[in-house]
Design a protein around this motif. Structure first.
Motif, PDB file in Angstrom:
ATOM      1  N   ALA A 239      27.623  32.445  25.956  1.00 30.97           N
ATOM      2  CA  ALA A 239      28.691  33.445  25.840  1.00 30.97           C
ATOM      3  C   ALA A 239      28.484  34.543  26.863  1.00 30.97           C
ATOM      4  O   ALA A 239      27.377  34.754  27.366  1.00 30.97           O
ATOM      5  N   ARG A 240      29.572  35.252  27.158  1.00 36.74           N
ATOM      6  CA  ARG A 240      29.466  36.447  28.003  1.00 36.74           C
ATOM      7  C   ARG A 240      28.789  37.559  27.205  1.00 36.74           C
ATOM      8  O   ARG A 240      28.602  37.460  25.994  1.00 36.74           O
ATOM      9  N   PHE A 241      28.442  38.638  27.890  1.00 36.47           N
ATOM     10  CA  PHE A 241      27.671  39.687  27.239  1.00 36.47           C
ATOM     11  C   PHE A 241      28.380  40.297  26.031  1.00 36.47           C
ATOM     12  O   PHE A 241      27.738  40.778  25.096  1.00 36.47           O
ATOM     13  N   ASP A 242      29.711  40.281  26.039  1.00 38.47           N
ATOM     14  CA  ASP A 242      30.432  40.841  24.895  1.00 38.47           C
ATOM     15  C   ASP A 242      30.629  39.817  23.775  1.00 38.47           C
ATOM     16  O   ASP A 242      31.292  40.109  22.771  1.00 38.47           O
ATOM     17  N   GLY A 243      30.051  38.640  23.930  1.00 38.67           N
ATOM     18  CA  GLY A 243      30.140  37.603  22.910  1.00 38.67           C
ATOM     19  C   GLY A 243      31.309  36.664  23.068  1.00 38.67           C
ATOM     20  O   GLY A 243      31.433  35.693  22.318  1.00 38.67           O
ATOM     21  N   SER A 244      32.174  36.914  24.030  1.00 37.23           N
ATOM     22  CA  SER A 244      33.361  36.079  24.222  1.00 37.23           C
ATOM     23  C   SER A 244      32.999  34.791  24.954  1.00 37.23           C
ATOM     24  O   SER A 244      32.011  34.733  25.698  1.00 37.23           O
TER      25      SER A 244
END
Length: 274
Positions: A239-244
């Motif tokens: 995932a990307r750092f924001d969880g997306s």
């Protein structure tokens, strides 16, 4: 998956390009065969360009309806990248991932290819020209290490352990200086971290159970689409750092890979606080 992909033919194409264009030039680059693109660590060689041309010709024969996006094609025509998100079918190629290593005579380089269908990565190949083997994945079919003798071994990320025993990949070069200081300080909490300057080999190490995590900040599709799908198919949490979720159109937002969501959250909270 509705898109028909001849993964074996694509794998053979990467091998052919490596044997005809890359290996003959390895440790044999002449004067003027290495050029700087944006900075001293961002290089292109005659081998990159010749291999990409070779692969492009092969893709035009195998998948004539596919949009072709290569790292060197993008360098010559940056607006090309904007077409990826809306393409019905696209092939994204890094002809030599780890060009800095290749130009320095180090064997840590690879050839990467991803197939994207309607905004989703559906297949990936990472070929090692020196070892002459492939890491291959198709969405929903697992990740596999395929050797030239025809044998195959399924790839799995290893189960996560305590933070203080984790080893992994941390690419900090594209953070600003203050973020880099914070992350490098936080990384003292893990057992070991490194960067091979070659995502192709880093993803293969993760998928073969030799590493616990990987972190990247700069996201260019030829560097990460194949590997990110491979890690998902190997059981990892990506995932990307924001969880997306990471998508083919993303070029920022960072990327963190771990064995499972719990380990991902711990790494995100305690190490990669950007």
């Amino acid at each position: 998956m509705t898109t028909m992909i001849d993964i074996a033919a694509l794998a053979a194409l990467l091998q052919e390009a490596a044997y005809e264009e890359i290996r003959p030039r390895f440790r044999n680059l002449g004067e003027g065969d290495v050029r700087m693109k944006t900075e001293a660590i961002d290089l292109v060689t005659e081998a990159d360009e010749a291999a990409e041309r070779h692969i492009r010709r092969g893709i035009e024969a195998l998948m004539p309806d596919a949009l072709f996006i290569g790292e060197e094609a993008f360098a010559a025509d940056p607006p090309l990248l904007a077409k990826l998100a809306d393409a019905d079918l696209a092939v994204v190629v890094d002809p030599i991932d780890g060009t800095f290593n290749f130009a320095a005579g180090l064997t840590l380089f690879g050839v990467m290819l991803a197939v994207v269908s309607k905004g989703e990565t559906v297949a990936g190949i990472i070929y090692d020209p020196i070892g002459n083997d492939w890491a291959i994945c198709e969405k929903g079919s697992g990740a596999w290490l395929c050797r030239p003798d025809g044998s195959q071994e399924q790839m799995f990320m290893r189960p996560s352990g305590p933070l203080e025993q984790m080893i992994g990949i941390a690419n900090t070069g594209f953070f600003d200086i203050d973020q880099r200081r914070t992350i490098l300080s936080n990384l003292a909490q893990v057992r070991l971290f490194t960067s091979y300057r070659c995502a192709a080999h880093e993803y293969r190490l993760l998928g073969q159970g030799h590493m616990d995590f990987a972190m990247y900040n700069k996201l260019m599709p030829w560097d990460h689409l194949a590997g990110a799908l491979m890690m998902e198919e190997a059981g990892g949490h990506v995932a990307r750092f924001d969880g997306s979720p990471y998508r083919p159109s993303h070029v920022d937002g960072g990327l963190l890979i771990a064995a499972d969501e719990e380990a991902w959250q711990e790494l995100r909270e305690k190490i990669f606080t950007v």
